[in-house]
Design a protein around this motif. Structure first.
Motif, PDB file in Angstrom:
ATOM      1  N   ASP A  28       0.840  -1.208   0.000  1.00 39.81           N
ATOM      2  CA  ASP A  28       0.000   0.000   0.000  1.00 39.81           C
ATOM      3  C   ASP A  28       0.870   1.251   0.000  1.00 39.81           C
ATOM      4  O   ASP A  28       0.621   2.201  -0.763  1.00 39.81           O
ATOM      5  N   ALA A  29       1.902   1.278   0.849  1.00 37.93           N
ATOM      6  CA  ALA A  29       2.785   2.451   0.939  1.00 37.93           C
ATOM      7  C   ALA A  29       3.535   2.667  -0.372  1.00 37.93           C
ATOM      8  O   ALA A  29       3.651   3.800  -0.859  1.00 37.93           O
ATOM      9  N   LEU A  30       4.027   1.592  -0.970  1.00 36.01           N
ATOM     10  CA  LEU A  30       4.788   1.710  -2.210  1.00 36.01           C
ATOM     11  C   LEU A  30       3.898   2.121  -3.386  1.00 36.01           C
ATOM     12  O   LEU A  30       4.325   2.889  -4.252  1.00 36.01           O
ATOM     13  N   GLU A  31       2.674   1.647  -3.397  1.00 39.28           N
ATOM     14  CA  GLU A  31       1.762   2.063  -4.464  1.00 39.28           C
ATOM     15  C   GLU A  31       1.360   3.533  -4.303  1.00 39.28           C
ATOM     16  O   GLU A  31       1.213   4.251  -5.295  1.00 39.28           O
ATOM     17  N   GLU A  32       1.197   3.998  -3.067  1.00 40.95           N
ATOM     18  CA  GLU A  32       0.916   5.423  -2.845  1.00 40.95           C
ATOM     19  C   GLU A  32       2.094   6.275  -3.310  1.00 40.95           C
ATOM     20  O   GLU A  32       1.912   7.347  -3.882  1.00 40.95           O
ATOM     21  N   TYR A  33       3.313   5.795  -3.049  1.00 40.85           N
ATOM     22  CA  TYR A  33       4.510   6.489  -3.532  1.00 40.85           C
ATOM     23  C   TYR A  33       4.463   6.568  -5.058  1.00 40.85           C
ATOM     24  O   TYR A  33       4.689   7.626  -5.642  1.00 40.85           O
ATOM     25  N   ASP A  34       4.171   5.451  -5.687  1.00 40.13           N
ATOM     26  CA  ASP A  34       4.079   5.406  -7.144  1.00 40.13           C
ATOM     27  C   ASP A  34       3.094   6.441  -7.681  1.00 40.13           C
ATOM     28  O   ASP A  34       3.355   7.092  -8.689  1.00 40.13           O
ATOM     29  N   ASP A  35       1.960   6.579  -7.012  1.00 42.48           N
ATOM     30  CA  ASP A  35       0.926   7.511  -7.469  1.00 42.48           C
ATOM     31  C   ASP A  35       1.367   8.965  -7.366  1.00 42.48           C
ATOM     32  O   ASP A  35       0.783   9.833  -8.010  1.00 42.48           O
ATOM     33  N   GLN A  36       2.393   9.253  -6.568  1.00 41.89           N
ATOM     34  CA  GLN A  36       2.872  10.623  -6.387  1.00 41.89           C
ATOM     35  C   GLN A  36       3.968  10.998  -7.383  1.00 41.89           C
ATOM     36  O   GLN A  36       4.345  12.164  -7.467  1.00 41.89           O
ATOM     37  N   LEU A  37       4.473  10.022  -8.117  1.00 43.04           N
ATOM     38  CA  LEU A  37       5.566  10.296  -9.050  1.00 43.04           C
ATOM     39  C   LEU A  37       5.058  11.038 -10.271  1.00 43.04           C
ATOM     40  O   LEU A  37       3.917  10.867 -10.679  1.00 43.04           O
ATOM     41  N   PRO A  38       5.940  11.858 -10.871  1.00 41.19           N
ATOM     42  CA  PRO A  38       5.542  12.529 -12.107  1.00 41.19           C
ATOM     43  C   PRO A  38       5.284  11.486 -13.187  1.00 41.19           C
ATOM     44  O   PRO A  38       5.838  10.395 -13.161  1.00 41.19           O
ATOM     45  N   SER A  39       4.423  11.830 -14.106  1.00 34.55           N
ATOM     46  CA  SER A  39       4.124  10.902 -15.188  1.00 34.55           C
ATOM     47  C   SER A  39       4.472  11.557 -16.510  1.00 34.55           C
ATOM     48  O   SER A  39       3.961  12.638 -16.808  1.00 34.55           O
ATOM     49  N   PRO A  40       5.333  11.024 -17.302  1.00 36.12           N
ATOM     50  CA  PRO A  40       6.110   9.829 -17.028  1.00 36.12           C
ATOM     51  C   PRO A  40       7.298  10.163 -16.140  1.00 36.12           C
ATOM     52  O   PRO A  40       7.768  11.304 -16.111  1.00 36.12           O
ATOM     53  N   VAL A  41       7.781   9.178 -15.410  1.00 38.10           N
ATOM     54  CA  VAL A  41       8.964   9.374 -14.570  1.00 38.10           C
ATOM     55  C   VAL A  41      10.168   9.645 -15.455  1.00 38.10           C
ATOM     56  O   VAL A  41      10.988  10.502 -15.180  1.00 38.10           O
ATOM     57  N   TYR A  42      10.248   8.917 -16.560  1.00 45.03           N
ATOM     58  CA  TYR A  42      11.389   9.036 -17.448  1.00 45.03           C
ATOM     59  C   TYR A  42      11.162  10.160 -18.447  1.00 45.03           C
ATOM     60  O   TYR A  42      10.047  10.424 -18.841  1.00 45.03           O
ATOM     61  N   PHE A  43      12.225  10.807 -18.831  1.00 39.24           N
ATOM     62  CA  PHE A  43      12.133  11.844 -19.842  1.00 39.24           C
ATOM     63  C   PHE A  43      13.390  11.803 -20.684  1.00 39.24           C
ATOM     64  O   PHE A  43      14.414  11.289 -20.268  1.00 39.24           O
ATOM     65  N   GLU A  44      13.295  12.315 -21.866  1.00 41.68           N
ATOM     66  CA  GLU A  44      14.422  12.321 -22.782  1.00 41.68           C
ATOM     67  C   GLU A  44      15.107  13.678 -22.742  1.00 41.68           C
ATOM     68  O   GLU A  44      14.491  14.708 -23.013  1.00 41.68           O
ATOM     69  N   LEU A  45      16.378  13.676 -22.407  1.00 38.47           N
ATOM     70  CA  LEU A  45      17.141  14.925 -22.390  1.00 38.47           C
ATOM     71  C   LEU A  45      17.172  15.560 -23.771  1.00 38.47           C
ATOM     72  O   LEU A  45      17.089  16.779 -23.905  1.00 38.47           O
ATOM     73  N   GLU A  46      17.291  14.715 -24.777  1.00 40.19           N
ATOM     74  CA  GLU A  46      17.365  15.238 -26.143  1.00 40.19           C
ATOM     75  C   GLU A  46      16.111  16.034 -26.501  1.00 40.19           C
ATOM     76  O   GLU A  46      16.173  17.010 -27.229  1.00 40.19           O
ATOM     77  N   THR A  47      14.966  15.598 -25.979  1.00 46.52           N
ATOM     78  CA  THR A  47      13.717  16.297 -26.251  1.00 46.52           C
ATOM     79  C   THR A  47      13.768  17.701 -25.658  1.00 46.52           C
ATOM     80  O   THR A  47      13.380  18.675 -26.300  1.00 46.52           O
ATOM     81  N   LEU A  48      14.274  17.793 -24.437  1.00 40.68           N
ATOM     82  CA  LEU A  48      14.381  19.111 -23.809  1.00 40.68           C
ATOM     83  C   LEU A  48      15.412  19.973 -24.523  1.00 40.68           C
ATOM     84  O   LEU A  48      15.196  21.156 -24.759  1.00 40.68           O
ATOM     85  N   LEU A  49      16.552  19.392 -24.863  1.00 45.73           N
ATOM     86  CA  LEU A  49      17.631  20.170 -25.475  1.00 45.73           C
ATOM     87  C   LEU A  49      17.366  20.509 -26.937  1.00 45.73           C
ATOM     88  O   LEU A  49      17.953  21.432 -27.471  1.00 45.73           O
ATOM     89  N   ALA A  50      16.472  19.786 -27.586  1.00 47.00           N
ATOM     90  CA  ALA A  50      16.196  20.024 -29.003  1.00 47.00           C
ATOM     91  C   ALA A  50      15.498  21.350 -29.241  1.00 47.00           C
ATOM     92  O   ALA A  50      15.499  21.864 -30.354  1.00 47.00           O
ATOM     93  N   HIS A  51      14.922  21.921 -28.225  1.00 40.80           N
ATOM     94  CA  HIS A  51      14.154  23.154 -28.383  1.00 40.80           C
ATOM     95  C   HIS A  51      14.953  24.384 -27.956  1.00 40.80           C
ATOM     96  O   HIS A  51      14.387  25.365 -27.508  1.00 40.80           O
ATOM     97  N   THR A  52      16.255  24.348 -28.109  1.00 38.68           N
ATOM     98  CA  THR A  52      17.080  25.474 -27.670  1.00 38.68           C
ATOM     99  C   THR A  52      16.880  26.720 -28.520  1.00 38.68           C
ATOM    100  O   THR A  52      17.314  27.791 -28.134  1.00 38.68           O
TER     101      THR A  52
END
Length: 152
Positions: A28-52
């Protein structure tokens, strides 16, 4: 799918180490933690840097990611003090082996993403100052070929 739910696919590995499974309260505690994470947890640096080209869009994306990382940090900090994760076993560790393994993986994942974010911000900010002269990323020295490399 979230971090805990994804990592549950690997929990069968706990059996081979003779580790007791998660209790219902721990899940229960771990699933509540999961629900608080940003979605998606993973992100691509290239996506952020491509818009310079558009400084405002990139800065806004970086601010949004900073807020997500702050929420992730807060969720992980709360999880570390969640009384449902208290070890009830005979050893003196604060967490059961299964929870300890999960927390180490979750913290490692958080720190990898934070480091990646900080690297992306640095590259972007320095690139604004010296757009044509910022050096390529390197992490190792290869003496035989007398060069700096990204990977050894």
């Amino acid at each position: 799918m979230r971090y805990f739910r994804e990592s549950m696919q690997n929990t069968m590995g706990l059996c081979q180490y003779n580790v007791r499974p998660f209790t219902g309260l721990e899940i229960d505690a771990l699933e509540e933690y999961d629900d608080q994470l940003p979605s998606p947890v993973y992100f691509e640096l290239e996506t952020l840097l491509a818009h310079t080209d558009d400084t405002d869009d990139t800065a806004g994306a970086f601010r949004q990611r900073a807020e997500e990382l702050a929420r992730w940090h807060d969720a992980l900090t709360r999880l570390l003090t969640d009384p449902r994760l208290k070890n009830t076993g005979a050893d003196e560790e604060p967490y059961s082996p299964a929870v300890r393994r999960f927390l180490q993986g979750a913290a490692g994942d958080y720190h990898r993403h934070r480091h990646g974010y900080e690297y992306a911000v640095t590259v972007w900010a320095l690139g604004l100052q010296a757009p044509t002269s910022y050096p390529p990323e390197t992490r190792s020295l290869h003496l035989a070929s007398r060069e700096l490399r990204l990977w050894d």
